[in-house]
Design a protein around this motif. Structure first.
Motif, mmCIF file in Angstrom:
data_model
loop_
_atom_site.group_PDB
_atom_site.id
_atom_site.type_symbol
_atom_site.label_atom_id
_atom_site.label_comp_id
_atom_site.label_asym_id
_atom_site.label_seq_id
_atom_site.Cartn_x
_atom_site.Cartn_y
_atom_site.Cartn_z
ATOM 1 N N LYS A 64 0.760 -1.188 0.159
ATOM 2 C CA LYS A 64 -0.176 0.013 0.072
ATOM 3 C C LYS A 64 0.871 1.140 -0.016
ATOM 4 N N GLY A 65 0.735 2.348 -1.014
ATOM 5 C CA GLY A 65 1.469 3.267 -1.103
ATOM 6 C C GLY A 65 2.450 3.358 -1.978
ATOM 7 N N ARG A 66 2.815 2.019 -2.406
ATOM 8 C CA ARG A 66 4.073 1.817 -3.308
ATOM 9 C C ARG A 66 3.631 1.236 -4.658
ATOM 10 N N PHE A 67 2.490 0.371 -4.735
ATOM 11 C CA PHE A 67 1.936 -0.309 -5.771
ATOM 12 C C PHE A 67 0.648 0.547 -6.222
ATOM 13 N N THR A 68 0.318 0.478 -7.522
ATOM 14 C CA THR A 68 -1.058 1.023 -7.917
ATOM 15 C C THR A 68 -1.748 0.007 -8.993
ATOM 16 N N ILE A 69 -2.746 -0.384 -8.878
ATOM 17 C CA ILE A 69 -3.318 -1.344 -9.925
ATOM 18 C C ILE A 69 -4.251 -0.409 -10.569
ATOM 19 N N SER A 70 -4.440 -0.718 -11.903
ATOM 20 C CA SER A 70 -5.576 0.143 -12.430
ATOM 21 C C SER A 70 -5.773 -0.945 -13.832
ATOM 22 N N ARG A 71 -6.820 -0.471 -14.417
ATOM 23 C CA ARG A 71 -7.166 -1.198 -15.504
ATOM 24 C C ARG A 71 -7.781 -0.410 -16.841
ATOM 25 N N GLU A 72 -7.605 -1.103 -18.232
ATOM 26 C CA GLU A 72 -8.083 -0.355 -19.301
ATOM 27 C C GLU A 72 -9.137 -1.504 -19.734
ATOM 28 N N THR A 73 -10.294 -0.955 -19.594
ATOM 29 C CA THR A 73 -11.484 -2.080 -19.720
ATOM 30 C C THR A 73 -11.521 -2.391 -21.321
ATOM 31 N N ALA A 74 -11.428 -1.297 -22.352
ATOM 32 C CA ALA A 74 -11.626 -1.411 -23.753
ATOM 33 C C ALA A 74 -10.322 -2.483 -24.329
ATOM 34 N N LYS A 75 -9.300 -2.564 -23.708
ATOM 35 C CA LYS A 75 -8.264 -3.418 -23.888
ATOM 36 C C LYS A 75 -8.295 -4.551 -22.985
ATOM 37 N N ASN A 76 -9.261 -4.989 -22.128
ATOM 38 C CA ASN A 76 -9.121 -6.181 -21.364
ATOM 39 C C ASN A 76 -7.926 -6.296 -20.737
ATOM 40 N N THR A 77 -7.232 -5.177 -19.999
ATOM 41 C CA THR A 77 -5.875 -5.072 -19.621
ATOM 42 C C THR A 77 -5.934 -4.570 -18.268
ATOM 43 N N VAL A 78 -5.319 -5.022 -17.279
ATOM 44 C CA VAL A 78 -5.014 -4.516 -15.940
ATOM 45 C C VAL A 78 -3.291 -4.356 -15.815
ATOM 46 N N TYR A 79 -2.963 -3.666 -14.939
ATOM 47 C CA TYR A 79 -1.659 -3.060 -14.775
ATOM 48 C C TYR A 79 -1.325 -2.893 -13.243
ATOM 49 N N LEU A 80 -0.031 -3.249 -13.014
ATOM 50 C CA LEU A 80 0.430 -2.848 -11.798
ATOM 51 C C LEU A 80 1.556 -2.128 -11.849
ATOM 52 N N GLN A 81 1.514 -0.791 -11.267
ATOM 53 C CA GLN A 81 2.609 -0.067 -11.263
ATOM 54 C C GLN A 81 3.522 -0.178 -9.874
ATOM 55 N N MET A 82 4.544 -0.525 -9.970
ATOM 56 C CA MET A 82 5.350 -0.636 -8.908
ATOM 57 C C MET A 82 6.262 0.156 -8.529
ATOM 58 N N ASN A 83 6.397 1.032 -7.470
ATOM 59 C CA ASN A 83 7.293 1.956 -7.196
ATOM 60 C C ASN A 83 8.162 1.756 -5.784
ATOM 61 N N SER A 84 8.947 2.378 -5.706
ATOM 62 C CA SER A 84 10.042 2.304 -4.446
ATOM 63 C C SER A 84 10.160 0.631 -4.316
ATOM 64 N N LEU A 85 10.518 -0.073 -5.178
ATOM 65 C CA LEU A 85 10.647 -1.381 -5.196
ATOM 66 C C LEU A 85 11.751 -1.839 -4.021
ATOM 67 N N LYS A 86 11.483 -2.831 -3.405
ATOM 68 C CA LYS A 86 12.056 -3.437 -2.166
ATOM 69 C C LYS A 86 12.842 -4.706 -2.586
ATOM 70 N N PRO A 87 13.998 -5.266 -2.017
ATOM 71 C CA PRO A 87 14.272 -6.400 -2.280
ATOM 72 C C PRO A 87 13.412 -7.736 -1.837
ATOM 73 N N GLU A 88 12.582 -7.403 -0.991
ATOM 74 C CA GLU A 88 11.375 -8.501 -0.611
ATOM 75 C C GLU A 88 10.270 -8.271 -1.371
ATOM 76 N N ASP A 89 10.269 -7.444 -2.423
ATOM 77 C CA ASP A 89 9.209 -7.490 -3.570
ATOM 78 C C ASP A 89 9.700 -8.783 -4.541
ATOM 79 N N THR A 90 10.928 -9.338 -4.377
ATOM 80 C CA THR A 90 11.317 -10.213 -5.482
ATOM 81 C C THR A 90 10.321 -11.512 -5.356
ATOM 82 N N ALA A 91 9.801 -11.863 -6.514
ATOM 83 C CA ALA A 91 8.652 -12.954 -6.525
ATOM 84 C C ALA A 91 8.307 -13.037 -8.059
#
Length: 121
Positions: A64-91
């Motif tokens: 929360k506060g670092r990642f943002t999920i969004s969607r583009e319905t016309a393209k049936n696409t969802v996004y995940l913008q990941m900022n301030s990444l940390k080593p523990e986000d590795t996956a």
């Protein structure tokens, strides 16, 4: 429904990545679209979700506060913008579709193949 996730890669701590997930196949009727991740040796965990109608978002406390999920319905696409990444986000990050809609955090019935995100310290 087929889900194709892409956008993973190697990034330094503090950096950013944007994941994308495109849905294709028969009529797409998702209630929620979500992102999950699984780190080595750990169970898969919920990261974020968005309601397809209305765009209401849900996040795990860890992102929360670092990642943002969004969607583009016309393209049936969802996004995940990941900022301030940390080593523990590795996956490996998976996108998923929930056509039942009971919960934004579980009960997903379609899954993509996963994309690896590696955050170096």
């Amino acid at each position: 429904v087929q889900l194709q996730a892409y956008g993973g890669g190697l990034v330094q701590a503090g950096g950013s990545l944007r994941l994308s997930c495109a849905a294709s196949g028969r009529t797409f009727n998702s209630i929620f679209m979500g992102w999950f991740r699984q780190a080595p040796g750990k169970e898969r965990e919920f990261v974020a979700a968005i309601s397809w109608i209305g765009g209401i978002t849900y996040y795990a406390d860890s992102v929360k506060g670092r990642f943002t999920i969004s969607r583009e319905t016309a393209k049936n696409t969802v996004y995940l913008q990941m900022n301030s990444l940390k080593p523990e986000d590795t996956a490996v990050y998976y996108c998923a579709a929930n056509t039942v809609g009971i919960s934004s955090r579980r009960g997903y019935d379609y899954w993509g193949q996963g994309t690896l995100v590696t955050v170096s310290s």
